[in-house]
Design a protein around this motif. Sequence first.
Motif, PDB file in Angstrom:
ATOM      1  N   ASN A  39      27.149  35.075  53.481  1.00  0.00           N
ATOM      2  CA  ASN A  39      27.884  36.125  54.178  1.00  0.00           C
ATOM      3  C   ASN A  39      29.283  36.284  53.563  1.00  0.00           C
ATOM      4  OD1 ASN A  39      29.520  34.021  55.287  1.00  0.00           O
ATOM      5  ND2 ASN A  39      27.975  33.714  56.879  1.00  0.00           N
ATOM      6  N   TYR A  40      30.026  37.214  54.124  1.00  0.00           N
ATOM      7  CA  TYR A  40      31.378  37.503  53.640  1.00  0.00           C
ATOM      8  C   TYR A  40      32.318  36.312  53.834  1.00  0.00           C
ATOM      9  CZ  TYR A  40      35.713  40.123  52.933  1.00  0.00           C
ATOM     10  OH  TYR A  40      36.915  40.572  52.470  1.00  0.00           O
ATOM     11  N   TYR A  41      32.195  35.631  54.961  1.00  0.00           N
ATOM     12  CA  TYR A  41      33.050  34.486  55.244  1.00  0.00           C
ATOM     13  C   TYR A  41      32.917  33.422  54.154  1.00  0.00           C
ATOM     14  CZ  TYR A  41      34.867  30.271  57.383  1.00  0.00           C
ATOM     15  OH  TYR A  41      35.554  29.112  57.608  1.00  0.00           O
ATOM     16  N   GLN A  42      31.694  33.069  53.789  1.00  0.00           N
ATOM     17  CA  GLN A  42      31.484  32.054  52.748  1.00  0.00           C
ATOM     18  C   GLN A  42      31.975  32.547  51.392  1.00  0.00           C
ATOM     19  OE1 GLN A  42      27.396  30.809  52.843  1.00  0.00           O
ATOM     20  NE2 GLN A  42      27.731  29.473  54.605  1.00  0.00           N
ATOM     21  N   THR A  43      31.773  33.824  51.119  1.00  0.00           N
ATOM     22  CA  THR A  43      32.266  34.394  49.859  1.00  0.00           C
ATOM     23  C   THR A  43      33.776  34.245  49.774  1.00  0.00           C
ATOM     24  OG1 THR A  43      30.459  36.009  49.850  1.00  0.00           O
ATOM     25  CG2 THR A  43      32.343  36.461  48.410  1.00  0.00           C
ATOM     26  N   MET A  44      34.466  34.622  50.841  1.00  0.00           N
ATOM     27  CA  MET A  44      35.926  34.571  50.816  1.00  0.00           C
ATOM     28  C   MET A  44      36.450  33.142  50.823  1.00  0.00           C
ATOM     29  SD  MET A  44      36.518  37.583  50.200  1.00  0.00           S
ATOM     30  CE  MET A  44      38.270  37.350  50.047  1.00  0.00           C
ATOM     31  N   ALA A  45      35.752  32.227  51.464  1.00  0.00           N
ATOM     32  CA  ALA A  45      36.151  30.815  51.417  1.00  0.00           C
ATOM     33  C   ALA A  45      36.096  30.316  49.975  1.00  0.00           C
ATOM     34  CB  ALA A  45      35.247  29.979  52.318  1.00  0.00           C
ATOM     35  N   PHE A  46      35.035  30.688  49.271  1.00  0.00           N
ATOM     36  CA  PHE A  46      34.894  30.316  47.860  1.00  0.00           C
ATOM     37  C   PHE A  46      36.011  30.946  47.031  1.00  0.00           C
ATOM     38  CE2 PHE A  46      33.163  31.589  43.679  1.00  0.00           C
ATOM     39  CZ  PHE A  46      32.910  30.339  43.138  1.00  0.00           C
ATOM     40  N   VAL A  47      36.272  32.238  47.217  1.00  0.00           N
ATOM     41  CA  VAL A  47      37.297  32.945  46.449  1.00  0.00           C
ATOM     42  C   VAL A  47      38.675  32.328  46.705  1.00  0.00           C
ATOM     43  CG1 VAL A  47      38.514  35.150  46.209  1.00  0.00           C
ATOM     44  CG2 VAL A  47      36.011  35.094  46.236  1.00  0.00           C
ATOM     45  N   ASN A  48      38.981  32.018  47.952  1.00  0.00           N
ATOM     46  CA  ASN A  48      40.275  31.422  48.264  1.00  0.00           C
ATOM     47  C   ASN A  48      40.427  30.037  47.646  1.00  0.00           C
ATOM     48  OD1 ASN A  48      41.342  33.596  49.705  1.00  0.00           O
ATOM     49  ND2 ASN A  48      40.362  32.932  51.593  1.00  0.00           N
ATOM     50  N   ALA A  49      39.376  29.224  47.696  1.00  0.00           N
ATOM     51  CA  ALA A  49      39.430  27.903  47.071  1.00  0.00           C
ATOM     52  C   ALA A  49      39.574  28.039  45.557  1.00  0.00           C
ATOM     53  CB  ALA A  49      38.174  27.103  47.431  1.00  0.00           C
ATOM     54  N   LEU A  50      38.862  28.992  44.983  1.00  0.00           N
ATOM     55  CA  LEU A  50      38.951  29.224  43.540  1.00  0.00           C
ATOM     56  C   LEU A  50      40.357  29.680  43.151  1.00  0.00           C
ATOM     57  CD1 LEU A  50      36.248  30.942  41.422  1.00  0.00           C
ATOM     58  CD2 LEU A  50      38.644  31.236  40.945  1.00  0.00           C
ATOM     59  N   ALA A  51      40.951  30.542  43.953  1.00  0.00           N
ATOM     60  CA  ALA A  51      42.309  31.022  43.665  1.00  0.00           C
ATOM     61  C   ALA A  51      43.302  29.871  43.699  1.00  0.00           C
ATOM     62  CB  ALA A  51      42.704  32.102  44.666  1.00  0.00           C
ATOM     63  N   TRP A  52      43.160  28.976  44.654  1.00  0.00           N
ATOM     64  CA  TRP A  52      44.042  27.810  44.737  1.00  0.00           C
ATOM     65  C   TRP A  52      43.883  26.932  43.499  1.00  0.00           C
ATOM     66  CZ3 TRP A  52      43.339  22.529  44.836  1.00  0.00           C
ATOM     67  CH2 TRP A  52      44.456  21.780  45.207  1.00  0.00           C
ATOM     68  N   MET A  53      42.634  26.674  43.109  1.00  0.00           N
ATOM     69  CA  MET A  53      42.359  25.854  41.934  1.00  0.00           C
ATOM     70  C   MET A  53      42.917  26.517  40.676  1.00  0.00           C
ATOM     71  SD  MET A  53      40.171  25.515  39.045  1.00  0.00           S
ATOM     72  CE  MET A  53      38.958  26.728  39.390  1.00  0.00           C
ATOM     73  N   ALA A  54      42.733  27.819  40.538  1.00  0.00           N
ATOM     74  CA  ALA A  54      43.220  28.539  39.358  1.00  0.00           C
ATOM     75  C   ALA A  54      44.744  28.474  39.273  1.00  0.00           C
ATOM     76  CB  ALA A  54      42.748  29.991  39.393  1.00  0.00           C
ATOM     77  N   HIS A  55      45.394  28.591  40.404  1.00  0.00           N
ATOM     78  CA  HIS A  55      46.856  28.502  40.430  1.00  0.00           C
ATOM     79  C   HIS A  55      47.314  27.095  40.010  1.00  0.00           C
ATOM     80  CE1 HIS A  55      50.928  29.419  41.592  1.00  0.00           C
ATOM     81  NE2 HIS A  55      50.949  28.324  42.330  1.00  0.00           N
ATOM     82  N   ARG A  56      46.629  26.090  40.509  1.00  0.00           N
ATOM     83  CA  ARG A  56      46.960  24.695  40.163  1.00  0.00           C
ATOM     84  C   ARG A  56      46.783  24.442  38.665  1.00  0.00           C
ATOM     85  NH1 ARG A  56      42.817  20.886  42.421  1.00  0.00           N
ATOM     86  NH2 ARG A  56      41.837  21.475  40.489  1.00  0.00           N
ATOM     87  N   GLU A  57      45.734  24.999  38.085  1.00  0.00           N
ATOM     88  CA  GLU A  57      45.449  24.795  36.657  1.00  0.00           C
ATOM     89  C   GLU A  57      46.216  25.776  35.776  1.00  0.00           C
ATOM     90  OE1 GLU A  57      43.869  22.367  35.216  1.00  0.00           O
ATOM     91  OE2 GLU A  57      43.178  21.455  37.081  1.00  0.00           O
ATOM     92  N   ASN A  58      46.771  26.818  36.378  1.00  0.00           N
ATOM     93  CA  ASN A  58      47.447  27.885  35.644  1.00  0.00           C
ATOM     94  C   ASN A  58      46.514  28.513  34.600  1.00  0.00           C
ATOM     95  OD1 ASN A  58      49.576  29.638  35.211  1.00  0.00           O
ATOM     96  ND2 ASN A  58      50.485  28.368  33.626  1.00  0.00           N
ATOM     97  N   HIS A  59      45.276  28.702  35.016  1.00  0.00           N
ATOM     98  CA  HIS A  59      44.267  29.360  34.180  1.00  0.00           C
ATOM     99  C   HIS A  59      43.410  30.190  35.133  1.00  0.00           C
ATOM    100  CE1 HIS A  59      42.245  29.899  30.381  1.00  0.00           C
ATOM    101  NE2 HIS A  59      41.075  29.688  30.970  1.00  0.00           N
TER     102      HIS A  59
END
Length: 121
Positions: free
Chosen positions: A52-72
Motif C-alpha cells: 500500500n501507499y503507507y509501506q511505499t512512503m515508509a520505504f521512501v522516507n527510510a531511503l531518503a534518510w540513508m541517502a542523506h547520511r551517505e551523501n549519495h
Amino acid sequence: MDNLSSKHCLPCEGGVPPLDPETIQKHLKHLGKEWKTSADCKTIFKDFHFKNYYQTMAFVNALAWMAHRENHHPDLEVGYNHCRVQYTTHAAQGLTENDFICAHQVESLNAPLEQAQCGLK
C-alpha cells in the motif's frame, strides 16, 4: 571482492573513472537478479513493490534518510504501491562503487517491509 554492505560512500567530486562493465556485472551478481543495469552500463535500478501507499512512503522516507547520511542520492519514481530506485554517479558519468554500496543499503531497508508483507513480523 569487498563486502559492500559494510562500507560507506566516499566523496566523489569528479576525476573518478566509472567502473568497467566486468566489475559492474560482479557487483550486480552480489545484489541479486532484480537489480538491472541500463544498456549503456551507466545506471543500476530496481523496482520495489509494496502492499500500500503507507509501506511505499515508509520505504521512501527510510531511503531518503540513508541517502542523506551517505551523501549519495538516487533518482526515485514513486507511485501508490511501488518505487523505482536508480543509481548513477553523475560526477563520474557512470557507475562507481558508491552506487553499489547504496544499493546494498537499500536492500537492507527493504527486508523488514518484505517480512511485514508476508505476515512474518
